[in-house]
Write an enzyme that holds these catalytic residues in place. Structure first.
Site, PDB file in Angstrom:
ATOM      1  N   ARG A  93       0.856  -1.184   0.000  1.00 17.46           N
ATOM      2  CA  ARG A  93       0.000   0.000   0.000  1.00 17.46           C
ATOM      3  C   ARG A  93       0.900   1.244   0.000  1.00 17.46           C
ATOM      4  NH1 ARG A  93      -2.542   3.177   4.976  1.00 17.46           N
ATOM      5  NH2 ARG A  93      -3.778   4.628   3.747  1.00 17.46           N
ATOM      6  N   HIS A 182      -7.949   7.272   0.422  1.00 19.86           N
ATOM      7  CA  HIS A 182      -8.846   6.135   0.692  1.00 19.86           C
ATOM      8  C   HIS A 182      -9.309   5.488  -0.621  1.00 19.86           C
ATOM      9  CE1 HIS A 182     -10.203   8.332   4.622  1.00 19.86           C
ATOM     10  NE2 HIS A 182      -9.294   7.430   4.910  1.00 19.86           N
ATOM     11  N   ARG A 242      -8.828  15.980  12.532  1.00 20.41           N
ATOM     12  CA  ARG A 242      -8.551  16.916  11.424  1.00 20.41           C
ATOM     13  C   ARG A 242      -9.748  17.829  11.170  1.00 20.41           C
ATOM     14  NH1 ARG A 242      -6.796  12.401   7.212  1.00 20.41           N
ATOM     15  NH2 ARG A 242      -6.161  11.023   8.894  1.00 20.41           N
ATOM     16  N   GLU A 385      -9.489  -3.195   2.379  1.00 19.93           N
ATOM     17  CA  GLU A 385      -8.417  -2.642   1.538  1.00 19.93           C
ATOM     18  C   GLU A 385      -7.341  -3.687   1.248  1.00 19.93           C
ATOM     19  OE1 GLU A 385      -8.864   0.499   4.440  1.00 19.93           O
ATOM     20  OE2 GLU A 385      -8.077   1.911   2.966  1.00 19.93           O
TER      21      GLU A 385
END
Ligand code: ADP
Length: 399
Positions: A93, A182, A242, A385
Site C-alpha cells: 500500500r 482512501h 482533522r 483494503e
C-alpha cells in the site's frame, strides 16, 4: 497463488498473507509490527485458526521488521508456509502516487523514483512505504513487488473537479491540485455496490468512508469522478482530529491573533481539531456517542456537525453524478454506527432516501438497509483494503 500484502507506516507495519486461488481470497496469517526503531518494538502474529503470538525484540528499521515477519511465516510452530519461495508476489500500500499513478503497477526503478518524487506530498507515509518495498526486494529477490496507491482510484477525476482556483502556475510548477485518498477503499466498496446493484453497467454511486479519517467519493460507471480529500488528507469532511474544510483565512487570522507559527497551526488543524476539537471528549466516535447520550452538549454538537457535513457532501455528489443509484457507508463509523447512518439519511429524505430501521440495526455484513420505497439504495459494505490490494496484485501477476 500466495500473496503478501504489506502496509508500512512511519513506525509500524501491517501484513496479511493471502491464498488467492479464489477471488475472495483466504487469509492464511496476519499481523502487526509496532514501535519500529523505538524501545518496546514487537510483532503480533496471528496464523489462521490459531491464537495470537507476540514477539518482543529490538527492531531497528523496517527491513528488520519484515525479516522477522518472514521468519515467523515459515516458522514450524507459528508459520503457515514452509518456504518463502511459496510467496508469488507482494502488494504494497502506497499512500501518495501524486500525478504519476492512475493504477496499481509492478515495481521498477522508475516507479520507485516517482514514489520518491511524492515524498513532499506525504512526508510521513511515502518514505516508510518505500522502505517496505526495498526491504522486500532485499529479502525476497526475484519476487515481484506491486504498488497499490491510495490516490490512484481518483485519478479519473476530470480537471474541473481536481483543480484549485489558485494561479495556474502552481498546478504546473508544484503539482498543487486535489488528489484524494482512501482510493483502495472507495474502489473496493463501489465494486461491491455495483455487484449488489446486479452488475449494472452504468451506475452512480456515492461512497462514504467514515472512520478515523473520513472521505466521500462520487463514482460513475466504476470510476472516481470527485472526492472530498485534496492535496493532502486534511480537506473535506472533518474527522477524528482533522478540521476538514474551513475558510483558509483562519490560518492567517490565527497566526496574527494567537501569534502562532505555521507548524503550530498545522498541528492544530491535523491533531487537535475535528470531533476531538469540538467535543473536547475524544477523537473516537464511540466515546463521543457515549458522551452525547449522557447529555454532553459539545459531543452532541460534534455529531450534529458531522452528520450535517456528510449529508451536504452526499448532496453535492448527487449533483456531480446527476443522480445516484446507491449510497454506501463503510469504515469504522460507517459500518458500525446505526445512529450516525440514521441521522445522515434523515437529512437525505428530500432526495427520496428512506432506510429500514431493522435492517439498519444489523452489523458486520454487506446489507441493503434501504426500504423498498427508497429512490436510492443505501448499502452498508465492510471495506477490505487488504483484499483489494491482494486482488490487484494477483491481476497484475496473472498478466
Ligand atoms: P482508520 O481510519 O483508523 O482505519 P476505522 O475505519 O477503523 O479507522 O474507524 C475508526 C473509527 O470508527 C473510530 O472513531 C471509532 O470510534 C469508530 N467506530 C468503530 N466502531 C464503532 C461503533 N460501534 N460505533 C461508533 N463508532 C465506531
Amino acid at each position: 497463488m500466495k500473496i503478501l500484502v504489506i502496509n508500512c507506516g512511519s513506525s509500524s507495519l501491517k501484513y496479511q498473507l493471502y491464498n488467492m486461488d479464489e477471488k475472495t481470497g483466504v487469509v492464511l496469517a496476519k499481523g502487526l509490527v509496532e514501535r519500529i526503531g523505538m524501545e518496546g518494538s514487537n510483532l503480533q502474529h496471528t496464523p489462521e485458526g490459531k491464537d495470537k503470538f507476540v514477539f518482543e525484540q529490538p527492531l531497528a528499521d523496517h527491513s528488520e521488521a519484515i525479516k522477522l515477519v518472514m521468519d515467523k511465516l515459515i516458522d514450524p510452530e507459528c508459520g503457515v508456509i514452509s518456504d518463502l519461495s511459496q510467496i508469488n508476489g507482494v502488494g504494497h500500500r502506497i499512500v501518495h502516487g501524486g500525478k504519476y499513478f492512475s493504477d496499481s503497477c509492478i515495481v521498477t526503478e522508475e516507479v520507485k523514483d516517482a514514489i520518491k518524487k511524492c515524498f513532499d506530498l506525504a512526508p510521513l507515509h511515502n518514505p516508510a512505504n518505500l522502505m517496505g518495498i526495498e526491504a522486500c526486494e532485499k529479502l525476497m529477490p526475484g519476487v515481484p513487488q506491486i504498488t497499490v496507491f491510495d490516490t490512484a482510484f481518483h485519478h479519473s477525476m476530470p480537471q474541473k473537479a481536481f483543480m484549485y482556483a489558485l494561479p495556474y502556475e502552481y498546478y504546473e510548477k508544484d503539482d498543487i491540485r486535489k488528489y484524494g485518498f482512501h482510493g483502495t477503499s472507495h474502489k473496493y466498496v463501489s465494486m461491491r455496490a455495483i455487484d449488489m446493484l446486479g452488475g449494472k453497467k452504468e451506475s452512480k454511486i456515492i461512497t462514504c468512508h467514515l472512520g478515523n479519517g473520513s472521505s466521500v467519493a462520487a463514482v460513475k460507471d466504476g470510476k472516481g469522478i470527485d472526492t472530498s480529500m485534496g492535496l493532502t488528507p486534511l480537506e473535506g469532511l472533518f474527522m477524528g482530529t482533522r478540521c476538514g474544510d474551513i475558510d483558509l483565512a483562519v490560518v492567517f487570522y490565527l497566526m496574527k491573533k494567537e501569534k502562532l507559527p505555521a507548524h503550530a497551526i498545522d498541528q492544530i488543524m491535523n491533531k487537535e481539531s475535528g470531533v476531538y476539537g469540538i467535543s473536547g471528549v475524544s477523537s473516537d466516535f464511540r466515546d463521543i456517542e457515549t458522551a452525547a447520550n449522557e447529555g454532553n452538549e459539545r459531543a452532541k454538537l460534534a455529531l450534529d456537525m458531522f452528520h450535517y457535513k456528510v449529508a451536504k457532501y452526499i448532496g453535492e455528489y448527487f449533483i456531480a453524478l446527476g443522480g445516484a443509484d446507491a449510497i454506501v457507508f463503510t469504515a469504522g463509523l460507517g459500518e458500525n454506527s446505526k445512529t450516525s447512518r440514521a441521522a445522515i439519511c434523515e437529512q437525505l429524505k428530500c432526495l427520496g432516501v428512506e432506510i429500514d430501521e431493522e435492517k439498519n440495526s444489523k452489523r458486520g455484513e454487506e446489507i441493503d438497509i434501504s426500504s423498498p420505497n427508497s429512490k436510492i439504495r443505501v448499502f452498508v459494505i465492510p471495506t477490505n483494503e487488504e483484499l483489494m490490494i491482494a486482488q490487484d496484485t494477483k491481476e497484475l501477476l496473472d498478466k
